[in-house]
Design a protein around this motif. Structure first.
Motif, mmCIF file in Angstrom:
data_model
loop_
_atom_site.group_PDB
_atom_site.id
_atom_site.type_symbol
_atom_site.label_atom_id
_atom_site.label_comp_id
_atom_site.label_asym_id
_atom_site.label_seq_id
_atom_site.Cartn_x
_atom_site.Cartn_y
_atom_site.Cartn_z
ATOM 1 N N MET A 1 30.223 150.396 134.453
ATOM 2 C CA MET A 1 31.579 150.038 134.105
ATOM 3 C C MET A 1 31.596 149.462 132.688
ATOM 4 O O MET A 1 30.824 148.567 132.361
ATOM 5 N N THR A 2 32.469 149.977 131.887
ATOM 6 C CA THR A 2 32.561 149.576 130.498
ATOM 7 C C THR A 2 33.566 148.445 130.338
ATOM 8 O O THR A 2 34.644 148.479 130.920
ATOM 9 N N GLN A 3 33.186 147.462 129.538
ATOM 10 C CA GLN A 3 34.085 146.339 129.255
ATOM 11 C C GLN A 3 34.941 146.659 128.039
ATOM 12 O O GLN A 3 34.487 147.330 127.103
ATOM 13 N N THR A 4 36.154 146.131 128.033
ATOM 14 C CA THR A 4 37.000 146.260 126.858
ATOM 15 C C THR A 4 36.507 145.287 125.784
ATOM 16 O O THR A 4 35.741 144.355 126.062
ATOM 17 N N LEU A 5 36.968 145.498 124.580
ATOM 18 C CA LEU A 5 36.618 144.610 123.479
ATOM 19 C C LEU A 5 37.085 143.184 123.766
ATOM 20 O O LEU A 5 36.360 142.217 123.503
ATOM 21 N N ASP A 6 38.265 143.047 124.330
ATOM 22 C CA ASP A 6 38.766 141.710 124.672
ATOM 23 C C ASP A 6 37.914 141.044 125.751
ATOM 24 O O ASP A 6 37.705 139.840 125.716
ATOM 25 N N GLN A 7 37.436 141.808 126.705
ATOM 26 C CA GLN A 7 36.555 141.236 127.727
ATOM 27 C C GLN A 7 35.252 140.727 127.113
ATOM 28 O O GLN A 7 34.751 139.674 127.495
ATOM 29 N N LYS A 8 34.713 141.468 126.155
ATOM 30 C CA LYS A 8 33.492 141.037 125.484
ATOM 31 C C LYS A 8 33.735 139.759 124.683
ATOM 32 O O LYS A 8 32.921 138.837 124.700
ATOM 33 N N ARG A 9 34.856 139.727 123.966
ATOM 34 C CA ARG A 9 35.198 138.509 123.218
ATOM 35 C C ARG A 9 35.407 137.339 124.169
ATOM 36 O O ARG A 9 34.969 136.222 123.894
ATOM 37 N N ALA A 10 36.088 137.592 125.258
ATOM 38 C CA ALA A 10 36.359 136.530 126.221
ATOM 39 C C ALA A 10 35.067 135.976 126.814
ATOM 40 O O ALA A 10 34.937 134.761 126.992
ATOM 41 N N ALA A 11 34.123 136.829 127.103
ATOM 42 C CA ALA A 11 32.843 136.372 127.660
ATOM 43 C C ALA A 11 32.112 135.469 126.669
ATOM 44 O O ALA A 11 31.594 134.411 127.045
ATOM 45 N N LEU A 12 32.087 135.871 125.398
ATOM 46 C CA LEU A 12 31.474 135.028 124.371
ATOM 47 C C LEU A 12 32.218 133.702 124.243
ATOM 48 O O LEU A 12 31.612 132.629 124.193
ATOM 49 N N ALA A 13 33.530 133.787 124.184
ATOM 50 C CA ALA A 13 34.350 132.591 123.993
ATOM 51 C C ALA A 13 34.205 131.622 125.159
ATOM 52 O O ALA A 13 34.171 130.400 124.962
ATOM 53 N N TRP A 14 34.115 132.140 126.356
ATOM 54 C CA TRP A 14 33.933 131.265 127.528
ATOM 55 C C TRP A 14 32.616 130.505 127.424
ATOM 56 O O TRP A 14 32.557 129.309 127.668
ATOM 57 N N GLN A 15 31.582 131.216 127.048
ATOM 58 C CA GLN A 15 30.267 130.599 126.866
ATOM 59 C C GLN A 15 30.343 129.506 125.797
ATOM 60 O O GLN A 15 29.852 128.399 125.992
ATOM 61 N N TYR A 16 30.966 129.814 124.668
ATOM 62 C CA TYR A 16 31.049 128.854 123.566
ATOM 63 C C TYR A 16 31.927 127.658 123.932
ATOM 64 O O TYR A 16 31.564 126.511 123.660
ATOM 65 N N ALA A 17 33.072 127.920 124.529
ATOM 66 C CA ALA A 17 33.987 126.830 124.890
ATOM 67 C C ALA A 17 33.370 125.907 125.937
ATOM 68 O O ALA A 17 33.489 124.679 125.840
ATOM 69 N N THR A 18 32.703 126.477 126.903
ATOM 70 C CA THR A 18 32.066 125.675 127.950
ATOM 71 C C THR A 18 30.999 124.759 127.361
ATOM 72 O O THR A 18 30.972 123.555 127.634
ATOM 73 N N ALA A 19 30.132 125.313 126.531
ATOM 74 C CA ALA A 19 29.064 124.510 125.926
ATOM 75 C C ALA A 19 29.634 123.494 124.941
ATOM 76 O O ALA A 19 29.216 122.330 124.930
ATOM 77 N N GLY A 20 30.578 123.920 124.136
ATOM 78 C CA GLY A 20 31.169 123.017 123.152
ATOM 79 C C GLY A 20 31.878 121.837 123.783
ATOM 80 O O GLY A 20 31.734 120.688 123.336
ATOM 81 N N MET A 21 32.621 122.105 124.840
ATOM 82 C CA MET A 21 33.340 121.029 125.533
ATOM 83 C C MET A 21 32.365 120.122 126.276
ATOM 84 O O MET A 21 32.561 118.914 126.325
ATOM 85 N N ALA A 22 31.317 120.690 126.850
ATOM 86 C CA ALA A 22 30.342 119.885 127.581
ATOM 87 C C ALA A 22 29.612 118.926 126.639
ATOM 88 O O ALA A 22 29.329 117.789 127.011
ATOM 89 N N GLN A 23 29.335 119.377 125.441
ATOM 90 C CA GLN A 23 28.575 118.557 124.506
ATOM 91 C C GLN A 23 29.430 117.638 123.638
ATOM 92 O O GLN A 23 28.989 116.558 123.274
ATOM 93 N N HIS A 24 30.649 118.095 123.288
ATOM 94 C CA HIS A 24 31.424 117.350 122.292
ATOM 95 C C HIS A 24 32.858 117.010 122.712
ATOM 96 O O HIS A 24 33.539 116.290 121.988
ATOM 97 N N GLY A 25 33.302 117.532 123.825
ATOM 98 C CA GLY A 25 34.613 117.195 124.372
ATOM 99 C C GLY A 25 35.777 117.398 123.426
ATOM 100 O O GLY A 25 35.920 118.440 122.807
ATOM 101 N N LYS A 26 36.616 116.379 123.316
ATOM 102 C CA LYS A 26 37.874 116.486 122.566
ATOM 103 C C LYS A 26 37.669 116.809 121.090
ATOM 104 O O LYS A 26 38.514 117.447 120.475
ATOM 105 N N GLU A 27 36.559 116.385 120.528
ATOM 106 C CA GLU A 27 36.316 116.689 119.112
ATOM 107 C C GLU A 27 36.149 118.196 118.898
ATOM 108 O O GLU A 27 36.716 118.774 117.971
ATOM 109 N N TYR A 28 35.373 118.845 119.769
ATOM 110 C CA TYR A 28 35.202 120.296 119.685
ATOM 111 C C TYR A 28 36.548 120.984 119.926
ATOM 112 O O TYR A 28 36.906 121.925 119.219
ATOM 113 N N LYS A 29 37.293 120.490 120.893
ATOM 114 C CA LYS A 29 38.596 121.066 121.198
ATOM 115 C C LYS A 29 39.511 121.014 119.992
ATOM 116 O O LYS A 29 40.165 122.001 119.634
#
Length: 130
Positions: A1-29
């Motif tokens: 099954m092929t992912q759309t470009l938006d799905q690929k971006r979303a997967a990266l962004a979820w990874q980045y947002a999760t780690a960024g918020m876990a480490q830096h919270g409101k400042e990263y936000k």
């Protein structure tokens, strides 16, 4: 099954947002929320340089790393590990400086698209953690 470009971006962004918020919270936000406007007003390279400044916070360094890793993965096919993006900052900036204007615009557009997802996900991560 092929992912759309938006799905690929979303997967990266979820990874980045999760780690960024876990480490830096409101400042990263706050940085993630303001990044698109900064890019639109100042440009991609000045924005990256701003986040790389030696007196910048760990959250700014983290967002810089996320952007360089995301852009490298999406546009150059390089899968970088967390922390490698910030280390490659000088080489990344040199490559942008030497690129054709169409390539520079492509990187700028991709950064804005990735940040669109990160901006949305920092709210979701925060809501989930609360």
């Amino acid at each position: 099954m092929t992912q759309t470009l938006d799905q690929k971006r979303a997967a990266l962004a979820w990874q980045y947002a999760t780690a960024g918020m876990a480490q830096h919270g409101k400042e990263y936000k706050g940085l993630a929320k303001g990044a698109p406007a900064l890019i639109m007003n100042s440009g991609l390279m000045p924005t990256l340089a701003f986040y790389s400044g030696k007196d910048k916070s760990k959250a700014a360094q983290h967002l810089l790393d996320d952007l360089i890793c995301g852009l490298s993965q999406r546009l150059a096919g390089q899968a970088l590990k967390t922390g490698q993006g910030a280390l490659l900052f000088p080489k990344f900036m040199e490559a942008l400086q030497k690129s054709e204007s169409s390539e520079y615009l492509r990187y700028t557009d991709e950064a804005l698209e990735l940040l669109k997802w990160i901006r949305q996900f920092v709210d979701a991560v925060e809501a989930k953690a609360a």
